[in-house]
Design an enzyme around this catalytic site. Structure first.
Site, PDB file in Angstrom:
ATOM      1  N   CYS A   1    -118.278  37.286  51.900  1.00 27.61           N
ATOM      2  CA  CYS A   1    -118.773  38.525  52.506  1.00 27.61           C
ATOM      3  C   CYS A   1    -120.205  38.827  52.059  1.00 27.61           C
ATOM      4  O   CYS A   1    -120.452  39.074  50.880  1.00 27.61           O
ATOM      5  CB  CYS A   1    -117.825  39.662  52.121  1.00 27.61           C
ATOM      6  SG  CYS A   1    -118.423  41.308  52.517  1.00 27.61           S
TER       7      CYS A   1
ATOM      8  N   CYS B   1    -120.687  42.295  50.587  1.00 31.52           N
ATOM      9  CA  CYS B   1    -120.046  42.336  49.263  1.00 31.52           C
ATOM     10  C   CYS B   1    -120.963  41.726  48.211  1.00 31.52           C
ATOM     11  O   CYS B   1    -121.114  42.280  47.114  1.00 31.52           O
ATOM     12  CB  CYS B   1    -118.726  41.560  49.285  1.00 31.52           C
ATOM     13  SG  CYS B   1    -117.520  42.197  50.465  1.00 31.52           S
TER      14      CYS B   1
END
Length: 89
Positions: free
Chosen positions: A11, A14
């Site tokens: 991600c 993230c």
């Protein structure tokens, strides 16, 4: 206050949030407890907290969810939430 950070290695948002949140946790000291949860390896927690998008940040105070943020966020938002809920003893 506990902050659950739901994340995954693949991600992008993230990855962007990780160092910012680690710095924030260090700055806050024992005022918060940061728990990082990988959605790919901890399906039980992901289901328990109904996480459908990442990154997701769940703020828990006294065993109750008090806030939920989804997506990359400015660290100032985290500070606001912690400060607000600290004053609500």
């Amino acid at each position: 206050m506990k902050i659950l950070q739901f994340t995954a290695d693949w991600c992008g948002a993230c990855k962007m949030m990780k160092p910012k949140l680690q710095e924030f946790a260090t700055e806050m000291g024992d005022r918060i407890q940061l728990e990082v949860i990988n959605v790919d390896t901890d399906q039980e927690a992901t289901d328990k907290y109904n996480v459908r998008n990442i990154p997701t940040f769940i703020f828990i105070k006294n065993e109750e969810i008090v806030e939920r943020l989804v997506g990359a966020q400015p660290i100032t938002k985290f500070k606001e939430i912690v400060t607000e809920h600290e004053s609500k003893n």
